[in-house]
Scaffold this motif. Structure first.
Motif, PDB file in Angstrom:
ATOM      1  N   UNK A   1       0.812  -1.222   0.000  1.00 43.15           N
ATOM      2  CA  UNK A   1       0.000   0.000   0.000  1.00 43.15           C
ATOM      3  C   UNK A   1       0.843   1.269   0.000  1.00 43.15           C
ATOM      4  N   UNK A   2       1.871   1.279  -0.823  1.00 48.36           N
ATOM      5  CA  UNK A   2       2.759   2.436  -0.931  1.00 48.36           C
ATOM      6  C   UNK A   2       2.771   2.929  -2.376  1.00 48.36           C
ATOM      7  N   UNK A   3       3.087   4.218  -2.525  1.00 50.00           N
ATOM      8  CA  UNK A   3       3.259   4.793  -3.860  1.00 50.00           C
ATOM      9  C   UNK A   3       4.520   5.642  -3.832  1.00 50.00           C
ATOM     10  N   UNK A   4       5.437   5.334  -4.721  1.00 51.72           N
ATOM     11  CA  UNK A   4       6.669   6.093  -4.867  1.00 51.72           C
ATOM     12  C   UNK A   4       6.684   6.705  -6.262  1.00 51.72           C
TER      13      UNK A   4
ATOM     14  N   UNK B   1       1.677  12.727  -0.061  1.00 53.89           N
ATOM     15  CA  UNK B   1       1.884  12.961   1.366  1.00 53.89           C
ATOM     16  C   UNK B   1       3.170  13.719   1.658  1.00 53.89           C
ATOM     17  N   UNK B   2       4.189  13.519   0.828  1.00 55.32           N
ATOM     18  CA  UNK B   2       5.485  14.151   1.096  1.00 55.32           C
ATOM     19  C   UNK B   2       6.304  14.218  -0.188  1.00 55.32           C
ATOM     20  N   UNK B   3       7.213  15.198  -0.206  1.00 52.67           N
ATOM     21  CA  UNK B   3       8.147  15.370  -1.326  1.00 52.67           C
ATOM     22  C   UNK B   3       9.558  15.333  -0.757  1.00 52.67           C
ATOM     23  N   UNK B   4      10.395  14.467  -1.327  1.00 55.07           N
ATOM     24  CA  UNK B   4      11.776  14.306  -0.876  1.00 55.07           C
ATOM     25  C   UNK B   4      12.737  14.572  -2.023  1.00 55.07           C
TER      26      UNK B   4
ATOM     27  N   UNK C   1      11.522   3.183   3.432  1.00 55.01           N
ATOM     28  CA  UNK C   1      10.991   3.425   4.782  1.00 55.01           C
ATOM     29  C   UNK C   1      10.061   4.645   4.778  1.00 55.01           C
ATOM     30  N   UNK C   2      10.477   5.727   4.123  1.00 56.21           N
ATOM     31  CA  UNK C   2       9.693   6.962   4.107  1.00 56.21           C
ATOM     32  C   UNK C   2       8.377   6.814   3.343  1.00 56.21           C
ATOM     33  N   UNK C   3       8.327   5.914   2.384  1.00 56.69           N
ATOM     34  CA  UNK C   3       7.126   5.759   1.565  1.00 56.69           C
ATOM     35  C   UNK C   3       6.170   4.700   2.097  1.00 56.69           C
ATOM     36  N   UNK C   4       6.524   4.006   3.140  1.00 55.51           N
ATOM     37  CA  UNK C   4       5.710   2.890   3.645  1.00 55.51           C
ATOM     38  C   UNK C   4       4.277   3.329   3.943  1.00 55.51           C
ATOM     39  N   UNK C   5       3.335   2.810   3.159  1.00 54.21           N
ATOM     40  CA  UNK C   5       1.928   3.109   3.351  1.00 54.21           C
ATOM     41  C   UNK C   5       1.521   4.520   2.965  1.00 54.21           C
ATOM     42  N   UNK C   6       2.373   5.211   2.235  1.00 56.30           N
ATOM     43  CA  UNK C   6       2.142   6.607   1.879  1.00 56.30           C
ATOM     44  C   UNK C   6       2.331   6.810   0.382  1.00 56.30           C
TER      45      UNK C   6
ATOM     46  N   UNK D   1       5.515   4.090  -8.967  1.00 57.35           N
ATOM     47  CA  UNK D   1       5.627   2.714  -8.505  1.00 57.35           C
ATOM     48  C   UNK D   1       4.622   2.540  -7.367  1.00 57.35           C
ATOM     49  N   UNK D   2       3.682   1.616  -7.544  1.00 55.95           N
ATOM     50  CA  UNK D   2       2.631   1.397  -6.563  1.00 55.95           C
ATOM     51  C   UNK D   2       2.660  -0.057  -6.116  1.00 55.95           C
ATOM     52  N   UNK D   3       2.456  -0.262  -4.825  1.00 56.37           N
ATOM     53  CA  UNK D   3       2.309  -1.622  -4.305  1.00 56.37           C
ATOM     54  C   UNK D   3       0.902  -1.770  -3.749  1.00 56.37           C
ATOM     55  N   UNK D   4       0.305  -2.941  -3.971  1.00 55.48           N
ATOM     56  CA  UNK D   4      -1.025  -3.192  -3.430  1.00 55.48           C
ATOM     57  C   UNK D   4      -0.904  -3.808  -2.035  1.00 55.48           C
ATOM     58  N   UNK D   5      -2.020  -4.240  -1.474  1.00 54.18           N
ATOM     59  CA  UNK D   5      -2.034  -4.776  -0.110  1.00 54.18           C
ATOM     60  C   UNK D   5      -1.134  -5.997   0.053  1.00 54.18           C
ATOM     61  N   UNK D   6      -0.927  -6.752  -1.026  1.00 55.96           N
ATOM     62  CA  UNK D   6      -0.065  -7.933  -0.936  1.00 55.96           C
ATOM     63  C   UNK D   6       1.395  -7.618  -1.241  1.00 55.96           C
TER      64      UNK D   6
END
Length: 167
Positions: A34-37, A71-74, A110-115, A149-154
């Motif tokens: 559940x992350x999007x980078x 959620x954030x810009x790095x 780490x910063x993108x976890x779930x965000x 780059x998107x990850x789903x729940x799995x």
């Protein structure tokens, strides 16, 4: 002797299970579920400064993400990267957080976890993120490359390759 072997087998199995857990995915070298980078190379430049074309491309980058929740810009603290991210930060009402590129793939995972986060980087750190996270295909290293780059729940990964074109 048999009990020791079973215990060793149990610890090995537990270790293997932990390596596949969502927690290890956050601290390891892959994106958490559940992350999007959103990965973007800084806009066109000469030395440390954006060219007129780069300034236009930075504005087009912000426009390209107008409907995307962020959620954030790095970015590393390099002027061309900051100047590229600035129109997006202004449009989203966010600050640009400067992040060291030392172990950047681990940090950004780490910063993108779930965000939903954006990384505006250089060709070198973009390649490092791409290769370390073991993402498929070529990394986004050309001016205008915008990869989401998107990850789903799995934890399954999907890559949306886009271009920020300017006239």
């Amino acid at each position: 002797m048999l009990a020791i072997s079973r215990r060793g087998l149990l610890f090995t199995a537990l270790g293997a299970a932990a390596a596949c857990s969502p927690l290890s995915r956050v601290t390891g070298h892959s994106l958490a579920p559940n992350s999007r980078l959103i990965i973007y190379r800084h806009a066109d430049r000469v030395d440390e400064n954006l060219t007129p074309q780069g300034i236009v491309r930075a504005a087009a980058f912000a426009d390209a993400l107008e409907s995307v929740e962020i959620d954030a810009i790095y970015s590393p603290g390099i002027q061309r990267n900051l100047d590229t991210a600035e129109p997006l930060a202004r449009a989203k009402g966010l600050e640009i957080t400067r992040v060291s590129v030392d172990q950047i793939a681990r940090r950004i995972a780490r910063l993108s976890a779930g965000r939903s986060v954006v990384w505006v980087g250089n060709s070198g750190n973009l390649r490092d993120i791409w290769e370390t996270l073991d993402l498929e295909g070529p990394p986004p290293v050309e001016y205008g490359d915008l990869f989401i780059v998107t990850t789903d729940a799995s934890g399954a990964v999907q890559i949306d390759r886009r271009r920020v074109e300017i006239l």
